[in-house]
Structures are given as C-alpha cells and as structure tokens.
Design an enzyme around this catalytic site. Structure first.
Site, PDB file in Angstrom:
ATOM      1  N   ASN A 184      -6.019  -5.363  12.466  1.00 39.06           N
ATOM      2  CA  ASN A 184      -5.007  -4.483  13.054  1.00 39.06           C
ATOM      3  C   ASN A 184      -4.049  -5.207  14.008  1.00 39.06           C
ATOM      4  OD1 ASN A 184      -7.215  -1.569  13.132  1.00 39.06           O
ATOM      5  ND2 ASN A 184      -5.646  -2.092  11.638  1.00 39.06           N
TER       6      ASN A 184
ATOM      7  N   ASP B  23      -8.986   7.193   9.833  1.00 38.46           N
ATOM      8  CA  ASP B  23      -7.738   6.693   9.229  1.00 38.46           C
ATOM      9  C   ASP B  23      -6.753   7.831   8.994  1.00 38.46           C
ATOM     10  OD1 ASP B  23      -6.041   4.782   8.236  1.00 38.46           O
ATOM     11  OD2 ASP B  23      -7.022   4.613   6.288  1.00 38.46           O
TER      12      ASP B  23
HETATM   13  C1  IPE Z   1      -9.244   0.705   9.029  1.00 39.24           C
HETATM   14  O1  IPE Z   1      -8.052   1.357   8.834  1.00 39.24           O
HETATM   15  C2  IPE Z   1      -9.381   0.288  10.455  1.00 39.24           C
HETATM   16  C3  IPE Z   1      -9.584   1.368  11.423  1.00 39.24           C
HETATM   17  C4  IPE Z   1      -9.734   2.622  11.128  1.00 39.24           C
HETATM   18  C5  IPE Z   1      -9.606   0.967  12.809  1.00 39.24           C
HETATM   19  P1  IPE Z   1      -6.734   0.587   8.372  1.00 39.24           P
HETATM   20  O2  IPE Z   1      -5.664   1.605   8.245  1.00 39.24           O
HETATM   21  O3  IPE Z   1      -6.454  -0.543   9.286  1.00 39.24           O
HETATM   22  O4  IPE Z   1      -7.170  -0.009   6.961  1.00 39.24           O
HETATM   23  P2  IPE Z   1      -6.322  -0.382   5.684  1.00 39.24           P
HETATM   24  O5  IPE Z   1      -5.247  -1.334   6.120  1.00 39.24           O
HETATM   25  O6  IPE Z   1      -5.743   0.887   5.156  1.00 39.24           O
HETATM   26  O7  IPE Z   1      -7.316  -0.979   4.733  1.00 39.24           O
HETATM   27  C1  IPE Z   2      -6.032   4.818  11.916  1.00 38.82           C
HETATM   28  O1  IPE Z   2      -4.800   5.336  11.524  1.00 38.82           O
HETATM   29  C2  IPE Z   2      -6.010   4.243  13.302  1.00 38.82           C
HETATM   30  C3  IPE Z   2      -6.106   2.770  13.362  1.00 38.82           C
HETATM   31  C4  IPE Z   2      -6.262   1.969  12.343  1.00 38.82           C
HETATM   32  C5  IPE Z   2      -6.016   2.186  14.663  1.00 38.82           C
HETATM   33  P1  IPE Z   2      -3.661   4.409  10.916  1.00 38.82           P
HETATM   34  O2  IPE Z   2      -2.822   3.906  12.039  1.00 38.82           O
HETATM   35  O3  IPE Z   2      -4.238   3.371  10.050  1.00 38.82           O
HETATM   36  O4  IPE Z   2      -2.830   5.470  10.083  1.00 38.82           O
HETATM   37  P2  IPE Z   2      -2.209   5.270   8.626  1.00 38.82           P
HETATM   38  O5  IPE Z   2      -3.309   4.753   7.751  1.00 38.82           O
HETATM   39  O6  IPE Z   2      -1.094   4.293   8.761  1.00 38.82           O
HETATM   40  O7  IPE Z   2      -1.762   6.639   8.239  1.00 38.82           O
HETATM   41 MG    MG Z   3      -4.664   3.260   8.073  1.00 34.57          MG
END
Ligand code: IPE
Ligand code: IPE
Ligand code: MG
Length: 248
Positions: free
Chosen positions: A77, A29
């Site tokens: 997502n 993340d």
């Molecule tokens: C969790 O991260 C999903 C992945 C790493 C693929 P998210 O960024 O989607 O989760 P939330 O929305 O912060 O809970």
């Molecule tokens: C994790 O990074 C990757 C996926 C969930 C695909 P994020 O895209 O959630 O990055 P933040 O949390 O918005 O910084």
């Molecule tokens: Mg995220």
C-alpha cells in the site's frame, strides 16, 4: 459498547455460540470505490470504513470470538498516492487514540502484525502506548495488520529460524510446523477459521499466507464502509453451514 451483551443482538439467536470461529480475519476492501460511487475523495471512504471497524470489533467481542484480525495496511500500500498514505496514517493514529477507552472497557488487547518500524514515528508512538495499556486485557485479541505482507512475515521468520539453528538454540530436527509458527507475527494464536474479504475481489493480496491454509473463505461484494454487524453475522452463519474436512 461499554456493556457487551449477546442477547442485545437481534439475529444472533440463529448462531450456534458453541461453534463460533476462534479467529476471524478480514481483508477490509472497497473504501476507495465506496467514496468514488458517492463522488467523494477516496479518503472519505477510509473515514467511513472506521465505522465498520467499530461494528465488527463490537460484534466479535459480544460473541466472545477470541481473535479478530483486520488487514489495515499492506506493505504494497506504500505504492499509493503519498497524500492518501498520509491520510491513512493520520486516521490510524486518530483511531488508536479514540478507541483506547473502548478497548479497555471491553478488555480487548491490541496486537500488531507487521513491521512496526516502517511506520511513521507518530503512529509508532501511539501504537506503543495502546499496546502497553491493553497488554493485560484478555477477553479478545484485536490484531491490526499494519505494514503487513505475508511473504515478508515468512521471510523474517525463516531468517530468525536460521539464526536460532546457527546459534545452536534450535535443532533442525525440531523445526516442525508448530515450531515455525512461533516465529510468525501470530505467535501463540490459533489460525484463522474464517477469512472474509469485502468489495467483490477474489484474491488474498499477500495476507496471512501461512495461517490461512485451512481457513474458510467468505467473499462478499459489499464494500467495506457498508459492511456492518448484519454482514458479519451472515458470514458467521455461512461459516457454520460449511463442512470442514481438513483433507480427511
Ligand atoms: C488489501 O487490499 C490490503 C488491505 C485491505 C489493507 P488492496 O486494495 O490493497 O489489495 P489489491 O491491490 O486489490 O490486491
Ligand atoms: C481498503 O480499501 C483500505 C486499504 C487498502 C487501506 P481500498 O482503499 O483498497 O479501496 P478500493 O479497493 O480502492 O475500492
Ligand atoms: Mg482495494
């Protein structure tokens, strides 16, 4: 990483190689925030995150960790901007195509956790290809959680269990935790011993709810694109300092 060698990694000497986790799962993340902090579009964060994927796959393989699970795309997502989703799928395709030789050279088997049928046809094709080619590799399993949701996983398992019971192939009295686990995407794999989440978030986000019941949690503020081998090592060292009691 054509020639994996534990000795080539400075710092690994502090690790007890006999007490490594069998299964490490990672909620990758912070890609978006990493990019934002640099004034870049979010997708540049995802691109940068691929380097971290390479680093942890390499480190896990070098240490002979049996299963590495990476949360790459959740069922939630899809709620993101369609352009970002499209780019994520393109990057995934590119990653699969580029990594195949590395997976083969290091005898790593790819496995998918999630509903593959919900992914774009091009990604499904590439996945099928890499899954088939790496099927016989037995040094490490790399689980990619794609279109994954833990509740969805448990629900599909419950549905299949019900069908088995109805068909008389499974007795209700035989439905133990071990028997139920066989209907999950992680069938046959040990539960994660260690769950890492980057970017400072302290939540599970619908990841492996059944399997992590006794996993040790390692939460780090490091954003995923900044997470490297040294961070992976730090997580393993912290894990080895923990006392796991399993309720006893
Ligand atoms: C969790 O991260 C999903 C992945 C790493 C693929 P998210 O960024 O989607 O989760 P939330 O929305 O912060 O809970
Ligand atoms: C994790 O990074 C990757 C996926 C969930 C695909 P994020 O895209 O959630 O990055 P933040 O949390 O918005 O910084
Ligand atoms: Mg995220």
């Amino acid at each position: 990483m054509a020639n994996p060698k534990v000795s080539g990694l400075a710092g690994y000497s502090k690790l007890d190689l006999k007490r490594l986790p069998a299964h490490v799962a990672i909620i990758m993340d912070g890609n978006g925030r990493w990019a934002k902090g640099r004034g870049l579009p979010r997708v540049m964060g995802h691109r940068a995150g691929i380097q971290s994927v390479r680093a942890v796959v390499e480190a896990a393989r070098e240490l002979s960790i049996r299963v590495l699970t990476l949360y790459a795309f959740s069922v939630e997502n899809w709620k993101r901007n369609p352009q970002e989703v499209k780019t994520l799928m393109r990057l995934l395709n590119e990653y699969l195509r580029r990594e195949l030789p590395t997976l083969m050279a290091n005898e790593i088997r790819l496995n998918v956790l999630g509903d593959v049928s919900g992914l774009p046809p091009g990604v499904q094709e590439e996945l099928e290809r890499v899954l088939a080619k790496t099927r016989a590799n037995d040094k490490m399993v790399l689980n990619l959680a794609l279109n994954y949701g833990a509740r969805a996983e448990i629900l599909q398992a419950a549905g299949r269990v019900a069908a088995e019971v109805k068909a008389g192939r499974l007795k209700e009295s035989e439905l133990t935790e071990a028997a139920f686990s066989r209907f999950l995407y992680t069938d046959g794999q040990p539960d994660p011993d260690l769950l890492i989440r980057t970017s400072g978030e302290h939540r599970i986000s619908n990841f492996l709810l059944w399997q992590i019941s006794y996993a040790e949690l390692y939460l780090t503020p490091r954003l995923w694109p900044d997470f490297g081998k040294a961070d992976f090592l730090a997580a393993l060292l912290e894990y080895q300092g923990r006392e796991r009691r399993f309720g006893a």
